[in-house]
Design a protein around this motif. Structure first.
Motif, mmCIF file in Angstrom:
data_model
loop_
_atom_site.group_PDB
_atom_site.id
_atom_site.type_symbol
_atom_site.label_atom_id
_atom_site.label_comp_id
_atom_site.label_asym_id
_atom_site.label_seq_id
_atom_site.Cartn_x
_atom_site.Cartn_y
_atom_site.Cartn_z
ATOM 1 N N LEU A 93 99.765 42.516 -13.653
ATOM 2 C CA LEU A 93 101.094 43.140 -13.763
ATOM 3 C C LEU A 93 101.851 42.630 -14.986
ATOM 4 N N ALA A 94 101.662 41.355 -15.309
ATOM 5 C CA ALA A 94 102.326 40.827 -16.515
ATOM 6 C C ALA A 94 101.740 41.488 -17.762
ATOM 7 N N CYS A 95 100.436 41.702 -17.787
ATOM 8 C CA CYS A 95 99.812 42.381 -18.952
ATOM 9 C C CYS A 95 100.281 43.835 -19.039
ATOM 10 N N ILE A 96 100.418 44.473 -17.876
ATOM 11 C CA ILE A 96 100.867 45.877 -17.891
ATOM 12 C C ILE A 96 102.297 45.956 -18.438
ATOM 13 N N GLU A 97 103.156 45.024 -18.043
ATOM 14 C CA GLU A 97 104.525 45.034 -18.604
ATOM 15 C C GLU A 97 104.488 44.818 -20.115
ATOM 16 N N ASP A 98 103.645 43.907 -20.572
ATOM 17 C CA ASP A 98 103.522 43.674 -22.021
ATOM 18 C C ASP A 98 103.181 44.955 -22.757
ATOM 19 N N HIS A 115 105.631 36.587 -9.590
ATOM 20 C CA HIS A 115 105.606 37.581 -10.679
ATOM 21 C C HIS A 115 106.235 36.989 -11.943
ATOM 22 N N LEU A 116 107.353 36.299 -11.763
ATOM 23 C CA LEU A 116 108.020 35.716 -12.936
ATOM 24 C C LEU A 116 107.168 34.598 -13.530
ATOM 25 N N ARG A 117 106.568 33.790 -12.640
ATOM 26 C CA ARG A 117 105.725 32.704 -13.156
ATOM 27 C C ARG A 117 104.486 33.247 -13.857
ATOM 28 N N ALA A 118 104.042 34.453 -13.513
ATOM 29 C CA ALA A 118 102.880 35.050 -14.198
ATOM 30 C C ALA A 118 103.263 35.639 -15.545
ATOM 31 N N GLY A 119 104.569 35.830 -15.783
ATOM 32 C CA GLY A 119 104.987 36.341 -17.095
ATOM 33 C C GLY A 119 105.786 37.634 -17.060
ATOM 34 N N ASN A 120 105.999 38.223 -15.888
ATOM 35 C CA ASN A 120 106.898 39.387 -15.852
ATOM 36 C C ASN A 120 108.323 38.916 -16.140
ATOM 37 N N THR A 125 112.010 42.976 -13.528
ATOM 38 C CA THR A 125 111.457 42.596 -12.213
ATOM 39 C C THR A 125 112.613 42.466 -11.242
ATOM 40 N N TRP A 126 112.678 43.366 -10.303
ATOM 41 C CA TRP A 126 113.801 43.378 -9.374
ATOM 42 C C TRP A 126 113.342 42.799 -8.044
ATOM 43 N N GLN A 127 113.862 41.617 -7.749
ATOM 44 C CA GLN A 127 113.460 40.876 -6.542
ATOM 45 C C GLN A 127 114.390 41.314 -5.416
#
Ligand code: OAD
Ligand code: ZN
Length: 273
Positions: A93-98, A115-120, A125-127
């Motif tokens: 998901l972080a790569c897809i956002e990139d 998700h945030l720790r993975a890079g989103n 990113t709406w928690q």
């Protein structure tokens, strides 16, 4: 196994458009990081009947009347989240956002912050159920989020230690702090839980990809219903049939019966191909 041709075409069409691709995630995405889901066999809500009563603990009214009952359970859950690492589903998901940048939105029910720790990014990113790494004033004397103190060694059933009290208080007014999570006796709002942003994303989406959620909460269902009513394709990634599966089948999309780590990797490949 891999993506079938129908889903691949749906993904390629979305990729080649200029539309917003919305992801909606739940506890199943973090299951492979070792964080229990809510309603699975080892789930927090399932086990709750023996060890806890989560539907009573996860309430503003319980914090107001008995904060020393509520806090150890959150400190225990947070220690599980802090001990876990992002898995390949979070990383995909972080790569897809990139790759998609402003064409990407992630609506997550997970409070684990993975998700945030993975890079989103927090911007996209709406928690919608909050983030257990933070707390805020229980009396809302100010809107600020404070980092959750790093209190360790709290296990299931631990009782409250009075030495924690100062760290679990609002630094502005001294009232109890509360975990920054949405509780059963509370409602979604924009400020803390991005309610309007999530609904708007559903209206703007050209594709909705749901992963690892059982469809038991209100806003996620609303997002999928909006997409369905607008003819937006829905892809549901989940090893088990669930309410989003039938919505996905009724749309131009479909069910990707796979764990999130595999399914999201295929999605990443199709969107970047
Ligand atoms: P649930 O525990 O209800 O559902 C987890 C889903 O993940 C199920 O549909 C499983 O089939 C699926 N699953 C399990 N392992 C998976 C894997 N490896 N890959 C993909 N899917 C997998 O959790 P949520 O739907 O997230 O709210 O629950 C939603 C909300 O209910 C939570 O955020 C929480 C709870 O009440 C609040 O606390 C406000
Ligand atoms: Zn305060």
């Amino acid at each position: 196994m891999s993506l079938d041709e129908k889903l691949r075409k749906v993904l390629e069409k979305a990729r080649d458009s200029s539309g917003l691709i919305v992801f909606l995630t739940g506890a199943g995405v973090s299951a492979e990081s070792g964080i229990p889901t809510f309603r699975g066999e080892e789930g927090y809500w399932t086990q709750g009947s023996q060890v806890y009563r989560p539907e009573e603990l996860a309430r503003w009214s319980t914090l107001a009347s008995d904060p020393e009952l509520v806090w150890p359970w959150y400190l225990y859950r947070r220690s599980i989240c802090r001990g876990a690492d992002p898995n390949p589903a979070h990383k995909a998901l972080a790569c897809i956002e990139d790759a998609l940048e402003d064409r990407f939105a992630l609506i997550t029910q997970n409070v684990d912050g993975l998700h945030l720790r993975a890079g989103n990014t927090l911007q996209r990113t709406w928690q919608i159920h909050g983030n257990i790494d933070y707390m805020r004033c229980s009396r809302a004397c100010n809107p600020q989020l404070f980092a959750m103190p790093d209190i360790r060694g709290v296990g299931p059933g631990s009782s409250f230690d009075h030495a924690w009290k100062a760290q679990l208080s609002c630094p502005m007014c001294g009232s109890w702090a509360r975990p920054h999570v949405l509780w059963f006796d509370e409602s979604y709002d924009e400020e803390n839980y991005r309610y309007h942003s999530s609904r708007q994303a559903a209206f703007d989406a050209c594709l909705l990809i749901v992963a690892g959620t059982s469809g038991a909460t209100n806003l996620p269902n609303m997002v999928a219903e909006i997409c369905l009513s607008r003819g937006t394709p829905i892809i549901d990634i989940n090893p088990q049939d669930n309410p989003f599966t039938s919505m996905a089948r009724r749309s131009e999309g479909g069910w990707l019966q796979a764990p999130a780590t595999e399914g999201l990797k295929w999605i990443e490949d199709a969107l970047s191909g």
